[in-house]
Design an enzyme around this catalytic site. Structure first.
Site, mmCIF file in Angstrom:
data_model
loop_
_atom_site.group_PDB
_atom_site.id
_atom_site.type_symbol
_atom_site.label_atom_id
_atom_site.label_comp_id
_atom_site.label_asym_id
_atom_site.label_seq_id
_atom_site.Cartn_x
_atom_site.Cartn_y
_atom_site.Cartn_z
ATOM 1 C CD GLU A 197 2.677 -5.595 6.256
ATOM 2 O OE1 GLU A 197 2.232 -5.477 5.096
ATOM 3 O OE2 GLU A 197 3.291 -6.620 6.650
ATOM 4 N N GLY A 254 0.819 -1.202 0.000
ATOM 5 C CA GLY A 254 0.000 0.000 0.000
ATOM 6 C C GLY A 254 0.856 1.255 0.000
ATOM 7 C CG ASP A 305 -2.628 -4.460 5.991
ATOM 8 O OD1 ASP A 305 -1.426 -4.619 5.676
ATOM 9 O OD2 ASP A 305 -3.327 -3.553 5.506
ATOM 10 N N GLY A 309 0.488 -5.316 0.647
ATOM 11 C CA GLY A 309 -0.713 -5.274 -0.173
ATOM 12 C C GLY A 309 -0.530 -5.903 -1.531
#
Length: 407
Positions: free
Chosen positions: A174, A102, A182, A151
């Site tokens: 992360e 992301g 995530d 992501g």
């Protein structure tokens, strides 16, 4: 005349659905259509007789995902799924990355400007697409010829086929930026062999393409020099049969030989022994004991990494992976949405913005974690990560009534 106008309108709608756009001159100096074209260019489309290819097109940002990309991917994939003339879908990235994750720099600026609604839209649009991909009714091929992190894994691993190459670099890094794995990571990491998922989630360490195939994150492997030929052969297929697509991938695939000396897969027994413990403290103690006993460089490096990342992220991430083992994809995404909103809200800790600042924005590589030690991370802090942001915040709504989740 009326029929011609109606036909032209339908044609424009179909062209937009398939990612092709009609261009016209507008009166304003910055036409709205031009803005739409610029935004749509973040995901390009290649049309083949029986397939479509979505191309992630932000090469200067390593194809980092934005909310606009999530919304566009949703629209394209739903159109393609409903089109009987499209048999399967391919996704690839432009440049040296498939997708590095992301766009955390944009999130960083949203948070600092108090634009929490923009953060919500970011996670909502991308997580919804990941669920659509995970329940897609047509075969999907992700060509992971480059960096595939965070992501980037979320928009590929839920699909049917994932082709890795010698250029593929996978990670869920992360915890290094004070966040949690995530984008569906708690689902797919928790289903890896043994406790490899906990190791990858907590350390953020990398896997290469061969290792991805060996542990099941990728389905096929080929040298990058063969990727253009594979794409050409896929483009010539007139089928919606997964076995035909799989045969094509296998015809140009290669046998893999994961590193038997330096890689994590050669130490899977150590990983299972150390990362099977109930708490982060026990995992670190076990890893340090193993490092002291063996003097092995990999063990020493792993123990060191666990002491460098965000303590709060370690505890949150461990619980997330453990819960993911007993949840469906939609349940994982809904829970991760709650966790992500807590992470960007700063109500519990500012570790995410501090991690992005230190690692990506200012690059001093010296984040000041809050809390700074595992002993100062309370159970209440961890519990709050798994709770709604407030009683007024809605959970992520996924189309589960229309699309069946899987375990």
């Amino acid at each position: 005349m009326q029929r011609l106008k109606k036909a032209a309108s339908l044609l424009r709608q179909n062209l937009h659905c398939y990612g092709f756009h009609t261009h016209h001159r507008a009166l304003s100096s910055v036409p709205h259509s031009a803005s739409a074209d610029v935004l749509d260019s973040q995901v390009l489309v290649e049309g083949k007789p029986w397939s479509r290819t979505a191309i992630l097109n932000r090469p200067s940002a390593l194809n980092a995902l934005t909310a606009v990309m999530g919304t566009r991917l949703q629209k394209l994939y739903q159109c393609w799924e409903n089109d009987p003339n499209i048999g399967f879908v391919v996704m690839k990235g432009r440049g040296r990355a498939f997708c590095a994750g992301g766009d955390i720099v944009s999130l960083y600026h949203f948070i600092n400007k108090g634009k929490i609604e923009d953060c919500k839209e970011f996670f909502r649009s991308l997580y919804t697409f990941m669920y659509i991909l995970g329940t897609y009714l047509k075969p999907h091929v992700a060509i992971l010829n480059g960096i595939t992190m965070g992501g980037g894994a979320g928009v590929s691993i839920p699909g049917m086929f994932r082709l890795a190459t010698e250029k593929t670099v996978f990670a869920t890094p992360e915890t290094l930026i004070g966040f949690h794995p995530d984008a569906g990571a708690s689902f797919y990491l928790s289903h890896l062999p043994g406790h490899l998922g906990e190791y990858l989630a907590l350390t953020g360490e990398k896997l290469n393409g061969a290792e991805m195939v060996a542990c099941g994150l990728a389905t096929h492997y080929s040298h990058s020099s063969r990727v253009p030929l594979i794409e050409e052969q896929l483009g010539n297929l007139v089928t919606d049969d997964p076995s035909v697509i799989e045969t094509t991938l296998e015809n140009y695939g290669e046998l893999i030989h994961p590193d038997s000396e330096n890689g994590v897969l050669s130490r899977i027994e150590v990983v299972d022994k150390c990362f099977s413990h109930d708490t982060v403290e026990e995992i670190i103690d076990a890893m340090e004991n193993e490092a002291a006993r063996t003097k092995d460089a990999w063990c020493i490096s792993t123990a060191k990494r666990l002491k460098e990342v965000s303590p709060l992220s370690l505890k949150v991430s461990l619980r997330s992976i453990r819960e993911g083992r007993f949840q469906t994809l939609d349940q994982c995404l809904i829970r991760e949405y709650r966790m992500s909103l807590q992470g960007v809200s700063k109500q519990i800790s500012g570790d995410f913005t501090e991690g992005v600042r230190a690692k990506v924005v200012e690059k001093d590589l010296a984040p000041k974690w809050d809390p700074p030690t595992l002993g100062q991370v309370t159970q209440d802090m961890v519990d709050r990560y798994f709770s709604p942001l407030s009683e007024f915040d809605a959970d992520l709504e996924l189309p589960t009534n229309l699309r069946e989740a899987f375990t």
